[in-house]
Structures are given as C-alpha cells and as structure tokens.
Enzyme design. Structure first.
Site, PDB file in Angstrom:
ATOM      1  N   ALA A  66       0.868  -1.180   0.000  1.00 13.74           N
ATOM      2  CA  ALA A  66       0.000   0.000   0.000  1.00 13.74           C
ATOM      3  C   ALA A  66       0.902   1.226   0.000  1.00 13.74           C
ATOM      4  O   ALA A  66       2.036   1.169   0.493  1.00 13.74           O
ATOM      5  CB  ALA A  66      -0.870  -0.003   1.245  1.00 13.74           C
ATOM      6  N   GLY A 111       0.855  -5.191   1.028  1.00  9.01           N
ATOM      7  CA  GLY A 111      -0.323  -5.404   0.188  1.00  9.01           C
ATOM      8  C   GLY A 111       0.010  -6.056  -1.156  1.00  9.01           C
ATOM      9  O   GLY A 111      -0.860  -6.680  -1.774  1.00  9.01           O
ATOM     10  N   GLU A 114       0.170  -9.674  -0.371  1.00  9.76           N
ATOM     11  CA  GLU A 114      -1.200 -10.135  -0.117  1.00  9.76           C
ATOM     12  C   GLU A 114      -1.986 -10.311  -1.416  1.00  9.76           C
ATOM     13  O   GLU A 114      -2.772 -11.248  -1.540  1.00  9.76           O
ATOM     14  CB  GLU A 114      -1.922  -9.140   0.803  1.00  9.76           C
ATOM     15  CG  GLU A 114      -1.397  -9.209   2.232  1.00  9.76           C
ATOM     16  CD  GLU A 114      -2.063  -8.187   3.133  1.00  9.76           C
ATOM     17  OE1 GLU A 114      -1.934  -6.975   2.836  1.00  9.76           O
ATOM     18  OE2 GLU A 114      -2.702  -8.580   4.110  1.00  9.76           O
ATOM     19  N   GLU A 134       4.416  -5.010   7.635  1.00  6.24           N
ATOM     20  CA  GLU A 134       3.531  -4.047   8.316  1.00  6.24           C
ATOM     21  C   GLU A 134       3.878  -3.852   9.792  1.00  6.24           C
ATOM     22  O   GLU A 134       3.662  -2.776  10.346  1.00  6.24           O
ATOM     23  CB  GLU A 134       2.073  -4.503   8.192  1.00  6.24           C
ATOM     24  CG  GLU A 134       1.473  -4.339   6.802  1.00  6.24           C
ATOM     25  CD  GLU A 134       1.693  -5.513   5.871  1.00  6.24           C
ATOM     26  OE1 GLU A 134       2.546  -6.385   6.183  1.00  6.24           O
ATOM     27  OE2 GLU A 134       1.032  -5.578   4.824  1.00  6.24           O
TER      28      GLU A 134
END
Ligand code: COA
Length: 261
Positions: A66, A111, A114, A134
């Site tokens: 992200a 992300g 993911e 994270e």
C-alpha cells in the site's frame, strides 16, 4: 494520472494487467487500486479473455505494498477507505471463474504480497522478494495476509514472517510453498507466465472455473459440505459440450477442441 498506473493488454485469450508506477516501486494508492479493480472487471467481462496475468512494470518491484503516505493521520475508521479497495480486488480475484496467474518480478511486500496470495498461481523471478513488513509500521497485514499466508505455508512459518516482518528471497518462497516456480530472470518469468496462461487458455473454460471454485471452497466449508460442492461442480461439467468433446477426443486418440461451453 491513475489511468496510466495500470496497463491492460489482451491478446490470444490472455489479459495482462501491469502495475505501472515504477518510481514508487509500484506502491498502490487508492486511485491505483480502483483502476486495478476496474481492469480485473474488464478482464472478467471480456469473453475473449480466458486467463489473467497480474504483474508489475520493470524489474525492481511487483508491488511494494500500500502507498504508506495514505496511512498518515488515519484512524481505525478512516483507514477503511484505504484498505477496503485492496480487499475488493483480492475478493474479486478469488471469486472470478478465470484463473489469475501472478508474475512476481521484484519486491512483493505488504499489500503486494497479499495480492499475490489472492491469485491462483504464483510465479516469481529470482530477484523477487516477499514479505509482510507491516509490523515495522506498527500495524499488521489487513488484506488477508494473516489468513491466506498461514493456509499456504503453515502457521509456524507465517507467524515468523508476519511477526518479524522479514523479507524472504524467491528461492525461500519456493521452498515454503509460497510460489510455484522461480525463473532466472524477469524475461524468463514473463515467458513462463505466458506459457502457463496459454496452456490454461486451452483448457475447457467451464470445468476450469468450477475447479477453481471448488478448490476455493475448501477454505470456507467443512469437509462434508465441501465434498458436496465438489460433486455438484463435477456433475455440472457433464452438461457441457466440452466434457463430451474431451471424452470423445480421448477415446478417438485426438487432441480435444474446447469451446468453453
Ligand atoms: N509506499 C509509498 N512509497 C513507496 C513504497 C510504499 N509502499 N515503497 C517504496 N516507495 C517509494 C519510496 O518512498 C521512494 O520514493 P522517493 O524516491 O520519492 O523517495 C521510492 O519508492 C523508492 O523506494 P526506496 O525506499 O528509496 O528504494 P529502496 O531500493 O531503498 O527500497 C523497498 C525498496 C521496496 C525495500 C522500500 O521502499 C520499502 O521497504 N518500501 C516499503 C514497503 C512496505 O512497508 N510495504 C508495506 C506497506 S503496508
């Protein structure tokens, strides 16, 4: 322009979706995520497309996660505007009938890792690195990382990766079952992903979609219910022209010609 941050190319039944924000290591901000979902919807709707490849532009990054700038000043409520668009993409990928191959060409972090986890088949180049960092930002994976990673590689390894936020090489990712195959270069990776996509595009489309769905159900249903779903999917293929063609071709010792019907 977010327009150019996601590239879409479709030919020979294969749609390739490329994240194109190399100066930010292909980090995903909200507008890029919206565009990405739109591209997946387009690939899903386009009846000439049978397989999707997700990759990143260049050789350095697949997706570095992200866009961390969008984490600044958010609280438990407003962060949902950032994470929900990511979750929508992952859910869309797992729900669509068409197989999604991801060609991980560099960093697949946060992300990005993911999203790769949400795809059906993961290929990587030797220079790829995977991680869920994270924890170093004082948070944790919010788009399925704590759910999909343990199911793929086991609880112990997933906990170590998520709790330490450490990165692993493509070879290590292969060893633990996070990726299916590692290629020596990004060029070879792209050729390998295309070759797999070509093979899948020739498979009977209805059976392919039902097989993907049935495998996916194993994550959601108890054994007996999952077995019932599989039986239903199996029986449905017996109403397709492709099943007739596949069986006849085998018996007649010829190559089947599937119509995806
Ligand atoms: N969000 C926003 N910007 C990012 C980013 C991210 N996730 N990842 C990289 N960038 C940006 C950097 O800020 C830098 O921009 P700048 O040139 O304007 O300063 C540019 O991309 C290059 O990154 P840089 O850190 O200088 O390159 P590097 O080769 O030293 O390291 C990474 C590359 C990917 C290892 C490193 O950028 C990184 O750790 N990124 C963050 C990963 C992360 O925490 N992801 C999870 C988010 S939930």
């Amino acid at each position: 322009m977010a327009e150019d941050y996601v590239l879409f190319e479709a030919s020979d039944a294969i749609a390739t979706i490329t994240i194109n924000r190399p100066d930010k290591y292909n980090a995903l901000n909200i507008s890029v995520k919206k565009k990405l979902l739109e591209m997946f919807r387009q690939a899903d709707k386009d009846t000439s497309v049978r397989v999707v490849i997700l990759t990143g532009f260049g050789e350095k990054a697949f997706i570095s996660g992200a866009d961390v700038n969008e984490f600044v000043g958010r609280n438990s409520d407003t962060i949902k505007q950032v994470v929900n668009p990511s979750r929508d993409i992952a859910q869309f990928i797992t729900a669509m009938d068409k197989p999604v191959i991801t060609a991980v060409n560099g960093y697949a972090l946060g992300g990005g890792c993911e999203l790769a986890l949400a795809c059906d088949i993961r290929y990587a180049s030797k220079n790829a690195q995977f991680g869920l960092p994270e924890i170093h930002l004082g948070t944790l994976p919010g788009n399925g990382g704590t759910v999909r990673l343990p199911r793929l590689v086991g609880l112990g390894i997933a906990k170590e990766l998520i709790l330490t936020g450490s990165r692993i090489t493509a070879d290590e990712a292969f060893r633990i079952g996070l990726v299916n195959k590692v290629f020596n270069s990004v060029e070879e990776l792209r050729a390998g992903a295309n070759e797999l996509a070509r093979i899948l595009s020739r498979m009977p489309g209805v059976a392919l979609g039902l097989a993907k769905k049935s495998i996916q159900e194993s994550w959601e249903l108890p054994l007996n219910e999952h077995l019932a779903v599989e039986l239903d999917a199996f029986c449905k293929t017996f109403d397709t022209e492709d099943k007739e063609e596949g069986v006849n071709a085998f018996l007649e010792k010829r190559t089947p010609e599937f119509k995806h019907k």
